[in-house]
Enzyme design. Structure first.
Site, mmCIF file in Angstrom:
data_model
loop_
_atom_site.group_PDB
_atom_site.id
_atom_site.type_symbol
_atom_site.label_atom_id
_atom_site.label_comp_id
_atom_site.label_asym_id
_atom_site.label_seq_id
_atom_site.Cartn_x
_atom_site.Cartn_y
_atom_site.Cartn_z
ATOM 1 N N SER A 71 0.826 -1.206 0.000
ATOM 2 C CA SER A 71 0.000 0.000 0.000
ATOM 3 C C SER A 71 0.861 1.258 0.000
ATOM 4 O O SER A 71 2.029 1.249 0.415
ATOM 5 C CB SER A 71 -0.902 0.022 1.232
HETATM 6 N N1 SAH Z 1 -0.699 -5.032 4.013
HETATM 7 C C1 SAH Z 1 -0.010 -5.285 2.781
HETATM 8 C C2 SAH Z 1 -0.839 -4.892 1.565
HETATM 9 C C3 SAH Z 1 -1.129 -6.102 0.830
HETATM 10 S S1 SAH Z 1 -2.224 -6.061 -0.530
HETATM 11 C C4 SAH Z 1 1.369 -4.641 2.766
HETATM 12 O O1 SAH Z 1 1.704 -3.892 3.700
HETATM 13 O O2 SAH Z 1 2.143 -4.924 1.844
HETATM 14 C C5 SAH Z 1 -3.504 -7.133 0.091
HETATM 15 C C6 SAH Z 1 -3.096 -8.534 0.421
HETATM 16 O O3 SAH Z 1 -4.281 -9.180 0.902
HETATM 17 C C7 SAH Z 1 -2.626 -9.363 -0.773
HETATM 18 O O4 SAH Z 1 -1.354 -9.871 -0.493
HETATM 19 C C8 SAH Z 1 -3.669 -10.462 -0.888
HETATM 20 O O5 SAH Z 1 -3.143 -11.706 -1.300
HETATM 21 C C9 SAH Z 1 -4.215 -10.539 0.536
HETATM 22 N N2 SAH Z 1 -5.544 -11.143 0.670
HETATM 23 C C10 SAH Z 1 -6.643 -10.976 -0.104
HETATM 24 N N3 SAH Z 1 -7.661 -11.748 0.352
HETATM 25 C C11 SAH Z 1 -7.198 -12.408 1.452
HETATM 26 C C12 SAH Z 1 -7.756 -13.369 2.348
HETATM 27 N N4 SAH Z 1 -9.008 -13.836 2.229
HETATM 28 N N5 SAH Z 1 -6.986 -13.818 3.365
HETATM 29 C C13 SAH Z 1 -5.701 -13.394 3.523
HETATM 30 N N6 SAH Z 1 -5.119 -12.511 2.699
HETATM 31 C C14 SAH Z 1 -5.849 -12.014 1.665
#
Ligand code: SAH
Length: 227
Positions: A71
């Site tokens: 993000s």
């Molecule tokens: N917090 C992260 C942002 C990641 S983007 C950072 O600091 O880099 C969102 C993430 O959510 C992705 O990696 C995606 O694979 C994950 N995601 C989406 N649906 C999910 C679920 N049901 N359970 C766990 N992770 C999930």
């Protein structure tokens, strides 16, 4: 470059470059000094590919592989501020669950601010990489698991706050049930094609949840099942 030198950073990843990002966050409205300090201390360049390291202190989202993104720093700071200030009637925020580990960066920032951080990721390779980064940076108060975040982490709950870093069309009841009385769930709510609203849902045992809408945001989708 050895690990210590890589973490310290040079040029576009140096302390000076990071300070410029902090100035920018401040002028964008981030006020909490502890959050700003955590954003300065956590080396964001250690959570992206080396090829993108020179862009890691720009205030923008970056690809982390598997179609996912780390993000934008402003959004990480804003969500962290919402978490640390979410204590109900002055209660401390000790235990936070993040859904969507991704690169691990948001969890690492939270780990500077709250004693216990739990994080779940549905893509195995991302979960592994994030765990490696936590190890390299000697962060010891994050527990990570490769699992579907829809189910939360019931044997560790209830949590003071749950933060979802992927866009939910609807908030799963299972997650709300793992927020303690007076605690919050924070995350983007809305359909993928129309953009989402970063929302804070305060949960109560004896009355319906209260929703506060904070900002328009754009996140990758929250998907069911492991990838
Ligand atoms: N917090 C992260 C942002 C990641 S983007 C950072 O600091 O880099 C969102 C993430 O959510 C992705 O990696 C995606 O694979 C994950 N995601 C989406 N649906 C999910 C679920 N049901 N359970 C766990 N992770 C999930």
């Amino acid at each position: 470059m050895n690990m210590e030198a890589r973490i310290r950073g040079i040029g576009m990843t140096s302390h000076r470059t990071r300070l410029r990002l902090i100035d920018r966050l401040r002028s964008s409205g981030i006020r909490d000094e502890n959050v700003l300090q955590a954003m300065l201390d956590v080396p964001r360049h250690c959570f992206v590919d080396e090829a993108l390291a020179s862009r890691s202190y720009e205030d923008c989202a970056l690809p982390i592989g598997e179609g996912q993104t780390i993000s934008q720093p402003y959004v990480v700071a804003l969500m962290s501020e919402l978490v640390v200030n979410s204590g109900f009637l002055g209660a401390p925020v000790n235990k936070v669950l993040e859904i969507g580990t991704g690169s691990g960066y948001q969890a690492a920032v939270l780990a500077e601010l709250v004693p216990e951080v739990y994080t779940l990721e549905r893509i195995r390779s991302l979960s592994r990489k994030a765990i490696r980064a936590f190890g390299d940076l000697r962060i010891r108060n994050i527990k990570s698991r490769y699992a579907d975040g829809f189910d939360g982490w019931s044997d560790q709950g209830p949590f003071d706050a749950i933060i979802v870093t992927a866009a939910m069309e609807e908030i799963p009841d299972t997650l709300l049930s793992q927020v303690r009385d007076g605690g919050v769930l924070i995350g983007p709510v809305g359909a993928q094609n129309i953009g989402q609203t970063l929302s804070v849902v305060r949960c109560f045992d004896e009355k319906p949840p209260q929703i506060r809408r904070v900002a328009d945001v754009k996140f990758v989708p929250f998907l069911r099942g492991c990838g």
